[in-house]
Write a protein that holds these residues in place. Structure first.
Motif, PDB file in Angstrom:
ATOM      1  N   CYS A  14      43.289  51.947  82.904  1.00  0.00           N
ATOM      2  CA  CYS A  14      42.624  52.974  82.100  1.00  0.00           C
ATOM      3  C   CYS A  14      43.147  54.361  82.442  1.00  0.00           C
ATOM      4  CB  CYS A  14      41.116  52.946  82.346  1.00  0.00           C
ATOM      5  SG  CYS A  14      40.340  51.333  82.156  1.00  0.00           S
ATOM      6  N   VAL A  15      42.937  55.286  81.499  1.00  0.00           N
ATOM      7  CA  VAL A  15      43.263  56.692  81.736  1.00  0.00           C
ATOM      8  C   VAL A  15      42.115  57.565  81.239  1.00  0.00           C
ATOM      9  CG1 VAL A  15      45.773  56.382  81.585  1.00  0.00           C
ATOM     10  CG2 VAL A  15      44.471  56.927  79.514  1.00  0.00           C
ATOM     11  N   THR A  16      41.981  58.715  81.858  1.00  0.00           N
ATOM     12  CA  THR A  16      41.044  59.715  81.343  1.00  0.00           C
ATOM     13  C   THR A  16      41.777  60.637  80.379  1.00  0.00           C
ATOM     14  OG1 THR A  16      41.518  61.272  83.151  1.00  0.00           O
ATOM     15  CG2 THR A  16      39.711  59.696  83.490  1.00  0.00           C
ATOM     16  N   GLY A  17      41.043  61.283  79.501  1.00  0.00           N
ATOM     17  CA  GLY A  17      41.566  62.360  78.677  1.00  0.00           C
ATOM     18  C   GLY A  17      42.661  61.966  77.701  1.00  0.00           C
ATOM     19  N   VAL A  18      43.403  62.996  77.299  1.00  0.00           N
ATOM     20  CA  VAL A  18      44.522  62.865  76.358  1.00  0.00           C
ATOM     21  C   VAL A  18      45.807  63.203  77.097  1.00  0.00           C
ATOM     22  CG1 VAL A  18      45.531  63.707  74.206  1.00  0.00           C
ATOM     23  CG2 VAL A  18      43.047  63.448  74.405  1.00  0.00           C
ATOM     24  N   LEU A  19      46.805  62.343  76.985  1.00  0.00           N
ATOM     25  CA  LEU A  19      48.074  62.553  77.671  1.00  0.00           C
ATOM     26  C   LEU A  19      49.084  63.230  76.738  1.00  0.00           C
ATOM     27  CD1 LEU A  19      48.442  59.103  79.485  1.00  0.00           C
ATOM     28  CD2 LEU A  19      47.050  61.083  80.102  1.00  0.00           C
ATOM     29  N   GLY A  20      50.066  63.876  77.338  1.00  0.00           N
ATOM     30  CA  GLY A  20      51.126  64.491  76.547  1.00  0.00           C
ATOM     31  C   GLY A  20      50.762  65.846  75.977  1.00  0.00           C
ATOM     32  N   GLN A  30      43.370  71.053  84.609  1.00  0.00           N
ATOM     33  CA  GLN A  30      41.963  70.873  84.966  1.00  0.00           C
ATOM     34  C   GLN A  30      41.807  69.594  85.793  1.00  0.00           C
ATOM     35  OE1 GLN A  30      39.547  73.267  83.828  1.00  0.00           O
ATOM     36  NE2 GLN A  30      41.459  74.323  83.272  1.00  0.00           N
ATOM     37  N   PRO A  31      41.700  69.700  87.104  1.00  0.00           N
ATOM     38  CA  PRO A  31      41.528  68.499  87.931  1.00  0.00           C
ATOM     39  C   PRO A  31      40.284  67.721  87.526  1.00  0.00           C
ATOM     40  CG  PRO A  31      41.999  70.435  89.296  1.00  0.00           C
ATOM     41  CD  PRO A  31      41.746  70.931  87.914  1.00  0.00           C
ATOM     42  N   ARG A  32      40.388  66.409  87.494  1.00  0.00           N
ATOM     43  CA  ARG A  32      39.285  65.557  87.039  1.00  0.00           C
ATOM     44  C   ARG A  32      38.416  65.147  88.234  1.00  0.00           C
ATOM     45  NH1 ARG A  32      39.365  67.667  82.299  1.00  0.00           N
ATOM     46  NH2 ARG A  32      41.112  67.037  80.960  1.00  0.00           N
ATOM     47  N   PHE A  48      47.842  65.777  84.608  1.00  0.00           N
ATOM     48  CA  PHE A  48      46.809  65.744  85.647  1.00  0.00           C
ATOM     49  C   PHE A  48      45.546  65.010  85.228  1.00  0.00           C
ATOM     50  CE2 PHE A  48      49.609  69.181  86.842  1.00  0.00           C
ATOM     51  CZ  PHE A  48      49.828  68.919  88.183  1.00  0.00           C
ATOM     52  N   GLU A  49      45.696  64.052  84.304  1.00  0.00           N
ATOM     53  CA  GLU A  49      44.616  63.120  84.040  1.00  0.00           C
ATOM     54  C   GLU A  49      44.668  62.032  85.108  1.00  0.00           C
ATOM     55  OE1 GLU A  49      42.234  63.477  81.972  1.00  0.00           O
ATOM     56  OE2 GLU A  49      42.985  65.096  80.698  1.00  0.00           O
ATOM     57  N   LEU A  50      43.705  61.101  85.088  1.00  0.00           N
ATOM     58  CA  LEU A  50      43.645  60.045  86.081  1.00  0.00           C
ATOM     59  C   LEU A  50      44.034  58.704  85.472  1.00  0.00           C
ATOM     60  CD1 LEU A  50      40.294  60.973  87.878  1.00  0.00           C
ATOM     61  CD2 LEU A  50      42.638  61.473  88.639  1.00  0.00           C
ATOM     62  N   LEU A  51      44.856  57.963  86.200  1.00  0.00           N
ATOM     63  CA  LEU A  51      45.207  56.590  85.880  1.00  0.00           C
ATOM     64  C   LEU A  51      44.495  55.704  86.903  1.00  0.00           C
ATOM     65  CD1 LEU A  51      47.014  54.284  84.648  1.00  0.00           C
ATOM     66  CD2 LEU A  51      48.722  54.934  86.360  1.00  0.00           C
ATOM     67  N   PHE A  52      43.778  54.688  86.433  1.00  0.00           N
ATOM     68  CA  PHE A  52      43.060  53.849  87.387  1.00  0.00           C
ATOM     69  C   PHE A  52      42.978  52.409  86.909  1.00  0.00           C
ATOM     70  CE2 PHE A  52      39.878  55.566  84.514  1.00  0.00           C
ATOM     71  CZ  PHE A  52      38.941  54.551  84.331  1.00  0.00           C
ATOM     72  N   CYS A  53      42.796  51.509  87.877  1.00  0.00           N
ATOM     73  CA  CYS A  53      42.606  50.092  87.608  1.00  0.00           C
ATOM     74  C   CYS A  53      41.208  49.710  88.059  1.00  0.00           C
ATOM     75  CB  CYS A  53      43.642  49.260  88.361  1.00  0.00           C
ATOM     76  SG  CYS A  53      45.353  49.694  87.965  1.00  0.00           S
ATOM     77  N   ILE A  54      40.557  48.848  87.277  1.00  0.00           N
ATOM     78  CA  ILE A  54      39.162  48.537  87.552  1.00  0.00           C
ATOM     79  C   ILE A  54      38.831  47.154  86.993  1.00  0.00           C
ATOM     80  CG2 ILE A  54      38.355  49.636  85.409  1.00  0.00           C
ATOM     81  CD1 ILE A  54      35.906  50.651  86.985  1.00  0.00           C
ATOM     82  N   ILE A 114      43.102  65.346  95.447  1.00  0.00           N
ATOM     83  CA  ILE A 114      41.825  65.005  96.079  1.00  0.00           C
ATOM     84  C   ILE A 114      40.935  64.251  95.095  1.00  0.00           C
ATOM     85  CG2 ILE A 114      39.708  66.016  97.035  1.00  0.00           C
ATOM     86  CD1 ILE A 114      41.534  68.284  98.149  1.00  0.00           C
ATOM     87  N   ALA A 115      40.902  64.725  93.847  1.00  0.00           N
ATOM     88  CA  ALA A 115      40.111  64.056  92.818  1.00  0.00           C
ATOM     89  C   ALA A 115      40.571  62.618  92.600  1.00  0.00           C
ATOM     90  CB  ALA A 115      40.194  64.839  91.505  1.00  0.00           C
ATOM     91  N   ALA A 116      41.882  62.393  92.711  1.00  0.00           N
ATOM     92  CA  ALA A 116      42.426  61.059  92.476  1.00  0.00           C
ATOM     93  C   ALA A 116      42.053  60.066  93.565  1.00  0.00           C
ATOM     94  CB  ALA A 116      43.949  61.132  92.354  1.00  0.00           C
ATOM     95  N   MET A 117      41.517  60.533  94.680  1.00  0.00           N
ATOM     96  CA  MET A 117      40.997  59.647  95.721  1.00  0.00           C
ATOM     97  C   MET A 117      39.496  59.391  95.520  1.00  0.00           C
ATOM     98  SD  MET A 117      43.752  59.168  97.548  1.00  0.00           S
ATOM     99  CE  MET A 117      43.336  58.554  99.167  1.00  0.00           C
ATOM    100  N   GLY A 118      38.910  60.070  94.529  1.00  0.00           N
ATOM    101  CA  GLY A 118      37.472  59.972  94.313  1.00  0.00           C
ATOM    102  C   GLY A 118      36.682  60.814  95.285  1.00  0.00           C
TER     103      GLY A 118
END
Length: 287
Positions: free
Chosen positions: A146-152, A171-173, A239-245, A67-71
């Protein structure tokens, strides 16, 4: 055969749009409703040593993350729980309820049954009242990736106790997803199956390519670099977010995130000049 391959069977039946995102979209007079459902099994989804409370938390978190990934803003969650042991129920429900409370949703019940393997189906509802959801198919060439947070951080938790909570208590973003949508992101998804597969998912849905720089990917500094990079690219569970902007929209985004590349015209996903292997966390069916 894996779950993404199985979508080829479903697409001709229900349409491409219904198979393109982790949430279904339903326009309403009061806004836009998004819905998502996830099925989790003890043997394939819950690591050994996880508590019942953490199982409940994780079951709620994976759906809230979609749900968070849809904004969108999470509103309500229900669980269908197939129990192998009735003594586990209170811990599972408490964990799910705590996760819902943390991220602004209501745990609203569901269904209970007996099952030989603990199986949980989590279904969530979210809403947007001030715009449109961000789907996977909107990325355009020259936009930033872009990505949020730290991956891996999740996969190391299997062997390193320092990262156990990262693995078992995602932790859902939610706030980040809403902020990214409002800033003007064109495509977004969570990175539950690893960065590589997520890049391919957005690229294929958008009809674009992706090029990223490996050294730009944010990974934990206190883990072997090679292991951390492998976990970030192919391990999943972050569970971080990947987005294009668009670049001008990015300038207005008041949010800690990392630029890792750009969207391109050419199909495929390239990292440091080479094709990035298309692999990650997948559910497989074997004959």
């Amino acid at each position: 055969m894996d779950d993404r391959t199985l979508l080829r069977i479903i697409r001709p039946v229900i349409g491409t749009d219904a198979c393109s995102d982790d949430c279904a979209i339903l326009p309403l007079p009061c806004g836009i409703l998004v819905t998502s459902t996830d099925m989790l099994h003890e043997r394939s989804d819950f690591p050994k040593g996880i508590t019942d409370w953490q199982i409940g938390w994780m079951s709620a978190a994976v759906t809230i993350s979609d749900i968070a990934a849809m904004g969108a803003e999470p509103v309500q969650l229900v669980l269908a729980i197939g129990l192998d042991d009735e003594d586990r129920l209170k811990g599972i429900v408490t964990g799910a309820s705590d996760c819902c409370n943390q991220f602004g949703a209501t745990y609203a019940g569901g269904d209970l049954d007996a099952h030989h393997e603990l199986t949980i189906v989590s279904t969530g509802l979210g809403i947007i009242t001030d715009g449109q959801p961000v789907q996977r198919r909107g990325a355009k060439p020259e936009e930033l990736i872009c990505v949020t947070g730290v991956l891996g951080r999740a996969i190391p938790g299997l062997t390193d106790k320092r990262f156990w909570k990262d693995l078992c208590e995602p932790q859902p973003r939610v706030e980040e997803g809403i902020a990214i949508r409002k800033a003007g992101a064109t495509a977004m998804m969570d990175i539950s199956d690893g960065l590589a597969l997520s890049l391919y998912d957005i690229a294929e849905e958008s009809g674009t390519g992706m090029t990223i720089t490996g050294s730009s990917i944010p990974i934990p500094e206190d883990v072997d670099h090679s292991e951390a990079m492998t976990a970030a690219l192919f391990g999943g569970g972050d569970f971080e977010l990947l987005f294009c902007i668009p670049e001008n929209s990015y300038q207005s985004l008041n949010l800690p995130c990392t630029i890792i590349g750009r969207v391109t015209d050419e199909p495929g996903v390239i990292m440091d000049g080479r094709i990035l292997e298309k692999k990650g966390y997948l559910h497989h069916w074997y004959e």
